[in-house]
Every structure is written in structure tokens, then in C-alpha cells.
Scaffold this motif. Structure first.
Motif, PDB file in Angstrom:
ATOM      1  N   GLU A  42       0.855  -1.260   0.058  1.00 45.11           N
ATOM      2  CA  GLU A  42      -0.086  -0.055   0.192  1.00 45.11           C
ATOM      3  C   GLU A  42       0.802   1.253   0.037  1.00 45.11           C
ATOM      4  OE1 GLU A  42       0.257  -0.986   4.425  1.00 45.11           O
ATOM      5  OE2 GLU A  42       0.429  -1.997   2.338  1.00 45.11           O
ATOM      6  N   THR A  43       2.059   1.159   0.385  1.00 48.74           N
ATOM      7  CA  THR A  43       3.025   2.479   0.448  1.00 48.74           C
ATOM      8  C   THR A  43       3.466   2.867  -1.127  1.00 48.74           C
ATOM      9  OG1 THR A  43       5.071   1.104   1.075  1.00 48.74           O
ATOM     10  CG2 THR A  43       3.643   1.822   2.664  1.00 48.74           C
ATOM     11  N   ARG A  49       1.924   0.761  -8.703  1.00 48.59           N
ATOM     12  CA  ARG A  49       1.307  -0.379  -8.168  1.00 48.59           C
ATOM     13  C   ARG A  49       0.877  -0.880  -9.635  1.00 48.59           C
ATOM     14  NH1 ARG A  49      -1.040  -1.508  -3.279  1.00 48.59           N
ATOM     15  NH2 ARG A  49      -3.102  -1.897  -4.227  1.00 48.59           N
ATOM     16  N   PRO A  58      -4.296  -3.312   1.913  1.00 48.46           N
ATOM     17  CA  PRO A  58      -3.125  -2.738   2.673  1.00 48.46           C
ATOM     18  C   PRO A  58      -2.650  -3.802   3.740  1.00 48.46           C
ATOM     19  CG  PRO A  58      -4.851  -1.234   2.320  1.00 48.46           C
ATOM     20  CD  PRO A  58      -5.521  -2.617   1.678  1.00 48.46           C
ATOM     21  N   ASP A  62      -3.765   1.913   6.642  1.00 48.58           N
ATOM     22  CA  ASP A  62      -5.151   2.154   5.891  1.00 48.58           C
ATOM     23  C   ASP A  62      -5.544   3.783   5.861  1.00 48.58           C
ATOM     24  OD1 ASP A  62      -5.910   2.976   8.517  1.00 48.58           O
ATOM     25  OD2 ASP A  62      -7.399   1.541   8.662  1.00 48.58           O
ATOM     26  N   TYR A  83      -2.556   7.787  -3.825  1.00 45.25           N
ATOM     27  CA  TYR A  83      -2.780   6.535  -2.857  1.00 45.25           C
ATOM     28  C   TYR A  83      -4.248   6.271  -2.815  1.00 45.25           C
ATOM     29  CZ  TYR A  83       1.833   7.128  -1.742  1.00 45.25           C
ATOM     30  OH  TYR A  83       3.573   7.560  -1.970  1.00 45.25           O
ATOM     31  N   HIS A  85      -6.134   3.839  -2.844  1.00 48.89           N
ATOM     32  CA  HIS A  85      -6.412   2.442  -2.005  1.00 48.89           C
ATOM     33  C   HIS A  85      -6.227   2.743  -0.553  1.00 48.89           C
ATOM     34  CE1 HIS A  85      -2.190   2.958  -3.356  1.00 48.89           C
ATOM     35  NE2 HIS A  85      -1.846   2.485  -2.093  1.00 48.89           N
ATOM     36  N   LEU A  86      -6.029   4.195  -0.126  1.00 49.59           N
ATOM     37  CA  LEU A  86      -5.900   4.484   1.230  1.00 49.59           C
ATOM     38  C   LEU A  86      -6.490   5.777   1.630  1.00 49.59           C
ATOM     39  CD1 LEU A  86      -1.829   4.185   2.067  1.00 49.59           C
ATOM     40  CD2 LEU A  86      -3.851   2.337   2.699  1.00 49.59           C
TER      41      LEU A  86
END
Length: 200
Positions: A42-43, A49, A58, A62, A83, A85-86
């Protein structure tokens, strides 16, 4: 209560970027990157990605908090939400509100924001994505330093921390070494945690 973790790449002499904000001299390939892809996917920002074909959920974080200067390189290349996804919070007094539902611009006290995020029910932690000014302001709330130490010296640049509050430096604060891991790429992961009360 979940933790606030400052997870960041840094040079041997303590800089997270060159004076112009770039970090091209950091080691971008090697076995440490494989560890990130596996353990902390997730970073990695959305375009990285996509390049790796990663769609992993993640693992550690989160939510992230970052300063305006950390977001700006993404904005400069047309990425409004690096990001998605966060949950992303950008601390800025000048940035306009974002239309992206995954990114919230906040101009309030960063300490108050982080304390409210820490109080949430979640098994995952909060990531300080950058930069040094924001990390300096949030230092009293940082529970862990997770440093990706690169085998390079910049000599000058943007420091790991800056107080961001007036001309005086923040008081010295002790952290305990938790673990270190050396990679063939030359990068070393080193983690420090804030001592428990009474053990400083």
C-alpha cells in the motif's frame, strides 16, 4: 490504539530529498523493493502499483497524512490521488479542497487530526508519508520511525525533521531501536519505537 508511523526513505546524512525536492539518487531497484511489494504494497503509489500489476490490500496502513509538498509531484504529472487505495489527508493552508473522495485537504491542527485518527477503531496504522516539516509538527504523536536508509549522501536538502513551528528546534526525543534489516541493494530498513512511559 493504532500507531502513527513515519515511514520514509532517507540518506545516510538524514535527508529525505535534495534541496529541490527530488530524490532521484535513492536506490529504486533491488531486493528491498521486493520486500516493499510483498510486505507494504500500500506504500507504493498508484502508478507504481499499476506498473507492477499490484492489487494487494493494505498490510500495515489504511490511512496516510502528508504535507502539500509531498503531494505536489503527483499533481504536477496529473495524478490527483497518488494513494487511492488508502484514506489520504493532506495538511495544507493553501491547497484547494479536492474533488477526489479518497483525498481530503485539511487546514486544521495536524496534532488534533492525528489524535482523532488514532482513536478510530482499526487494526491498521497511520502513515506519515512526508515531509519533514509535517513530521516535525507531529513528532510528539509519532510512535514509530521506519527508515529506509539509502547508501547515499546528499550533503544538503530537506531534512528528516524540521520543527515547522517558529525559529526554535523541538526538544530532543528518545526512540528505542526495534530492528534493522540490510538488503543486498545497499538499503537498510531500520525501525525505532517511542519508549513506553517511564522508560525514557
Amino acid at each position: 490504539m493504532r500507531k502513527l508511523v513515519y515511514y520514509i526513505a532517507v540518506t545516510l546524512d538524514g535527508f529525505i530529498a535534495a534541496p529541490d525536492g527530488t530524490y532521484d539518487s535513492f536506490v529504486m531497484e533491488g531486493d528491498h523493493l521486493e520486500a516493499i511489494k510483498t510486505e507494504l504494497p500500500e506504500t507504493l503509489p498508484v502508478h507504481v502499483r499499476a506498473a507492477f500489476g499490484l492489487d494487494a490490500p493494505p498490510a500495515r496502513f489504511d490511512t496516510l497524512v502528508m504535507g502539500r509538498e509531498t503531494l505536489q509531484p503527483a499533481l504536477d504529472v496529473g495524478i490527483a490521488s497518488p494513494y487511492p487505495h488508502l484514506r489520504q489527508y493532506v495538511l495544507s493552508r493553501t491547497l484547494a479542497p479536492s474533488d477526489d473522495p479518497t483525498l481530503t485537504v485539511v487546514n486544521e491542527d495536524p496534532i488534533g487530526l492525528v489524535r482523532s485518527l488514532k482513536a478510530e477503531e482499526s487494526e491498521l496504522d497511520i502513515w506519515i508519508c512526508g515531509g519533514g516539516n509535517l513530521a516535525g509538527q507531529l513528532l510528539p504523536e509519532i510512535d514509530e520511525l521506519f527508515l529506509k536508509v539509502n547508501p547515499v549522501v546528499f550533503g544538503r536538502g530537506i531534512g528528516l525533521f524540521s520543527s515547522g513551528i517558529g525559529p526554535d528546534p523541538f526538544p530532543a526525543q528518545l526512540f528505542e531501536h526495534l530492528e534493522s534489516r540490510q538488503f543486498d541493494s545497499g538499503v537498510r530498513f531500520t525501525r525505532f519505537i517511542r519508549p513506553e512511559p517511564g522508560r525514557e
